[in-house]
Design a protein around this motif. Structure first.
Motif, PDB file in Angstrom:
ATOM      1  N   ILE A 231      -1.424  -2.078  10.192  1.00  0.00           N
ATOM      2  CA  ILE A 231      -2.743  -1.458  10.329  1.00  0.00           C
ATOM      3  C   ILE A 231      -2.918  -0.537   9.131  1.00  0.00           C
ATOM      4  N   LEU A 232      -3.669  -1.011   8.138  1.00  0.00           N
ATOM      5  CA  LEU A 232      -3.703  -0.330   6.845  1.00  0.00           C
ATOM      6  C   LEU A 232      -4.375   1.033   6.917  1.00  0.00           C
ATOM      7  N   ASP A 233      -5.285   1.232   7.862  1.00  0.00           N
ATOM      8  CA  ASP A 233      -5.888   2.560   8.029  1.00  0.00           C
ATOM      9  C   ASP A 233      -4.829   3.585   8.435  1.00  0.00           C
ATOM     10  N   GLN A 234      -3.860   3.155   9.258  1.00  0.00           N
ATOM     11  CA  GLN A 234      -2.763   4.054   9.636  1.00  0.00           C
ATOM     12  C   GLN A 234      -1.906   4.400   8.425  1.00  0.00           C
ATOM     13  N   VAL A 235      -1.652   3.409   7.587  1.00  0.00           N
ATOM     14  CA  VAL A 235      -0.861   3.636   6.378  1.00  0.00           C
ATOM     15  C   VAL A 235      -1.553   4.647   5.474  1.00  0.00           C
ATOM     16  N   LYS A 236      -2.859   4.435   5.257  1.00  0.00           N
ATOM     17  CA  LYS A 236      -3.628   5.309   4.367  1.00  0.00           C
ATOM     18  C   LYS A 236      -3.683   6.726   4.914  1.00  0.00           C
ATOM     19  N   ARG A 237      -3.786   6.846   6.240  1.00  0.00           N
ATOM     20  CA  ARG A 237      -3.870   8.164   6.870  1.00  0.00           C
ATOM     21  C   ARG A 237      -2.560   8.926   6.769  1.00  0.00           C
ATOM     22  N   ILE A 251       7.731  -5.141  -5.515  1.00  0.00           N
ATOM     23  CA  ILE A 251       6.671  -5.424  -6.480  1.00  0.00           C
ATOM     24  C   ILE A 251       6.188  -4.138  -7.136  1.00  0.00           C
ATOM     25  N   ALA A 252       6.062  -3.077  -6.336  1.00  0.00           N
ATOM     26  CA  ALA A 252       5.555  -1.814  -6.879  1.00  0.00           C
ATOM     27  C   ALA A 252       5.899  -0.665  -5.953  1.00  0.00           C
ATOM     28  N   PHE A 253       5.948   0.529  -6.549  1.00  0.00           N
ATOM     29  CA  PHE A 253       6.094   1.783  -5.813  1.00  0.00           C
ATOM     30  C   PHE A 253       5.154   2.797  -6.454  1.00  0.00           C
ATOM     31  N   GLY A 254       4.356   3.489  -5.638  1.00  0.00           N
ATOM     32  CA  GLY A 254       3.438   4.468  -6.212  1.00  0.00           C
ATOM     33  C   GLY A 254       2.515   5.056  -5.182  1.00  0.00           C
ATOM     34  N   ASP A 255       1.382   5.610  -5.632  1.00  0.00           N
ATOM     35  CA  ASP A 255       0.413   6.224  -4.738  1.00  0.00           C
ATOM     36  C   ASP A 255      -0.132   5.190  -3.756  1.00  0.00           C
ATOM     37  N   THR A 256      -0.289   5.590  -2.516  1.00  0.00           N
ATOM     38  CA  THR A 256      -0.632   4.656  -1.449  1.00  0.00           C
ATOM     39  C   THR A 256      -1.924   3.888  -1.728  1.00  0.00           C
ATOM     40  N   GLU A 257      -2.982   4.563  -2.155  1.00  0.00           N
ATOM     41  CA  GLU A 257      -4.249   3.874  -2.353  1.00  0.00           C
ATOM     42  C   GLU A 257      -4.136   2.793  -3.419  1.00  0.00           C
ATOM     43  N   GLU A 258      -3.406   3.073  -4.502  1.00  0.00           N
ATOM     44  CA  GLU A 258      -3.234   2.073  -5.558  1.00  0.00           C
ATOM     45  C   GLU A 258      -2.425   0.882  -5.061  1.00  0.00           C
ATOM     46  N   ILE A 259      -1.358   1.145  -4.313  1.00  0.00           N
ATOM     47  CA  ILE A 259      -0.515   0.055  -3.808  1.00  0.00           C
ATOM     48  C   ILE A 259      -1.263  -0.750  -2.752  1.00  0.00           C
ATOM     49  N   LEU A 260      -2.061  -0.084  -1.926  1.00  0.00           N
ATOM     50  CA  LEU A 260      -2.858  -0.799  -0.926  1.00  0.00           C
ATOM     51  C   LEU A 260      -3.837  -1.765  -1.592  1.00  0.00           C
ATOM     52  N   GLU A 261      -4.491  -1.328  -2.677  1.00  0.00           N
ATOM     53  CA  GLU A 261      -5.427  -2.209  -3.380  1.00  0.00           C
ATOM     54  C   GLU A 261      -4.699  -3.431  -3.936  1.00  0.00           C
ATOM     55  N   MET A 262      -3.537  -3.225  -4.509  1.00  0.00           N
ATOM     56  CA  MET A 262      -2.741  -4.341  -5.022  1.00  0.00           C
ATOM     57  C   MET A 262      -2.355  -5.290  -3.895  1.00  0.00           C
ATOM     58  N   TYR A 263      -1.899  -4.709  -2.779  1.00  0.00           N
ATOM     59  CA  TYR A 263      -1.476  -5.510  -1.632  1.00  0.00           C
ATOM     60  C   TYR A 263      -2.629  -6.334  -1.058  1.00  0.00           C
ATOM     61  N   LYS A 264      -3.817  -5.734  -0.973  1.00  0.00           N
ATOM     62  CA  LYS A 264      -4.974  -6.438  -0.430  1.00  0.00           C
ATOM     63  C   LYS A 264      -5.450  -7.539  -1.394  1.00  0.00           C
ATOM     64  N   ARG A 265      -5.347  -7.298  -2.696  1.00  0.00           N
ATOM     65  CA  ARG A 265      -5.721  -8.343  -3.659  1.00  0.00           C
ATOM     66  C   ARG A 265      -4.791  -9.553  -3.534  1.00  0.00           C
ATOM     67  N   ASP A 266      -3.521  -9.284  -3.329  1.00  0.00           N
ATOM     68  CA  ASP A 266      -2.529 -10.380  -3.233  1.00  0.00           C
ATOM     69  C   ASP A 266      -2.591 -11.088  -1.884  1.00  0.00           C
ATOM     70  N   ASN A 267      -3.080 -10.392  -0.864  1.00  0.00           N
ATOM     71  CA  ASN A 267      -3.074 -10.949   0.500  1.00  0.00           C
ATOM     72  C   ASN A 267      -4.453 -10.791   1.136  1.00  0.00           C
ATOM     73  N   PRO A 268      -5.443 -11.571   0.705  1.00  0.00           N
ATOM     74  CA  PRO A 268      -6.790 -11.443   1.262  1.00  0.00           C
ATOM     75  C   PRO A 268      -6.779 -11.645   2.784  1.00  0.00           C
ATOM     76  N   GLY A 269      -7.530 -10.809   3.448  1.00  0.00           N
ATOM     77  CA  GLY A 269      -7.654 -10.936   4.901  1.00  0.00           C
ATOM     78  C   GLY A 269      -6.667 -10.112   5.682  1.00  0.00           C
ATOM     79  N   VAL A 270      -5.767  -9.370   4.990  1.00  0.00           N
ATOM     80  CA  VAL A 270      -4.802  -8.546   5.750  1.00  0.00           C
ATOM     81  C   VAL A 270      -5.517  -7.359   6.379  1.00  0.00           C
TER      82      VAL A 270
END
Length: 270
Positions: A231-237, A251-270
């Motif tokens: 549940i990505l909203d929980q992760v972001k919170r 693949i990457a380690f860093g600020d949550t919002e940047e990593i979330l964008e990368m993760y969502k680009r690689d996995n559409p529909g998550v």
């Protein structure tokens, strides 16, 4: 490892994961065979090679595969890190290595302080023992003394909201009741790191809010969180940092919002 060093020096870190690799065997028969061989080699230290040499390639025998491949990151006191990845990416394996359930094959893990984990509903509970008895047993596993449990016992029961069932066997509890009890025990312990693996996806909205309020309180006291949720909203919170895993690779380690964008680009529909 420059990115790790920019975020958190070794002296600041409450958790250091350095080039950690872990292999498994697909066949139960081979697992037992290899375990016997490994035990024999371990009994002959003058012949065995150092397992913690991080830069030495992991030798794979027939039927073995790498579940994690040289994963590295650091966590600062009071910060939270999310482990992101689709099923099979290595998140739960990494959590269990950090918690000490599995041995690692290469690399180094250093945990500085007391760690408490919520890895699955009912893990660590004895189904024939009562809720009351399981509180003392599970608290002892975390490292709490009887005096510490006595002092927080009523708070644990109140948080889990199971007072009328506290003297019933845990085997009669629903999965939600076991999760509430497990969470209540861990978050009332004097811990430095909290591991939470998907458990907050279960339960009603009121209990989830109570859990996240407690996590906020723990963070305000300097407790670090390692968090897994789809549940990505929980992760972001919850998390300032994130580790993105794919098929055992970091693949990457860093600020949550940047990593979330990368993760969502690689996995559409998550």
């Amino acid at each position: 490892m420059k990115e790790d060093e920019d975020y958190c020096s070794e002296e600041e870190a409450v958790l250091i994961v350095h080039k950690v690799s872990k292999k498994f065997t697909r066949s139960l028969k081979r697992t037992l065979l290899y375990a016997t061989v490994d035990i024999m080699w371990a009994l002959m230290p003058f012949l065995s090679r150092k397992r913690t040499d991080a830069d030495e390639p992991v030798r794979l025998r027939k039927g073995e595969f790498l579940a994690l491949k040289q994963v590295s990151f650091r966590l600062k006191k009071g910060d939270s890190v999310a482990l992101l990845g689709v099923n099979g990416s290595g998140k739960t394996t990494l959590l269990r290595l950090i918690y000490g359930i599995y041995p690692f094959d290469r690399g180094h893990i250093e945990v500085r302080g007391r760690i408490g984990a919520l890895l699955a509903a009912g893990v660590g509970f004895h189904s024939q023992m009562t809720g009351r008895e399981n509180i003392y047993v599970n608290a002892a596993i975390i490292g709490m003394t009887k005096a510490e449990v006595d002092a927080t016992f009523n708070d644990i029961i109140a948080f889990a909201d199971i007072a009328e069932f506290i003297d019933a066997p845990v085997g009669t509890y629903s999965s939600g009741m076991r999760i509430r009890l497990g969470f209540a025990i861990v978050v009332h312990a004097d811990i430095d790191i909290l591991i939470a693996d998907e458990v907050l996806a279960v339960g009603d909205g009121a209990f989830r809010k109570k859990c996240f309020d407690r996590i906020d309180y723990l963070k305000s006291r300097g407790v670090s969180i390692i968090f897994v949720s789809h549940i990505l909203d929980q992760v972001k919170r919850t998390c300032e940092k994130a580790v993105y895993l794919r098929k055992g690779n970091m693949i990457a380690f860093g600020d949550t919002e940047e990593i979330l964008e990368m993760y969502k680009r690689d996995n559409p529909g998550v």
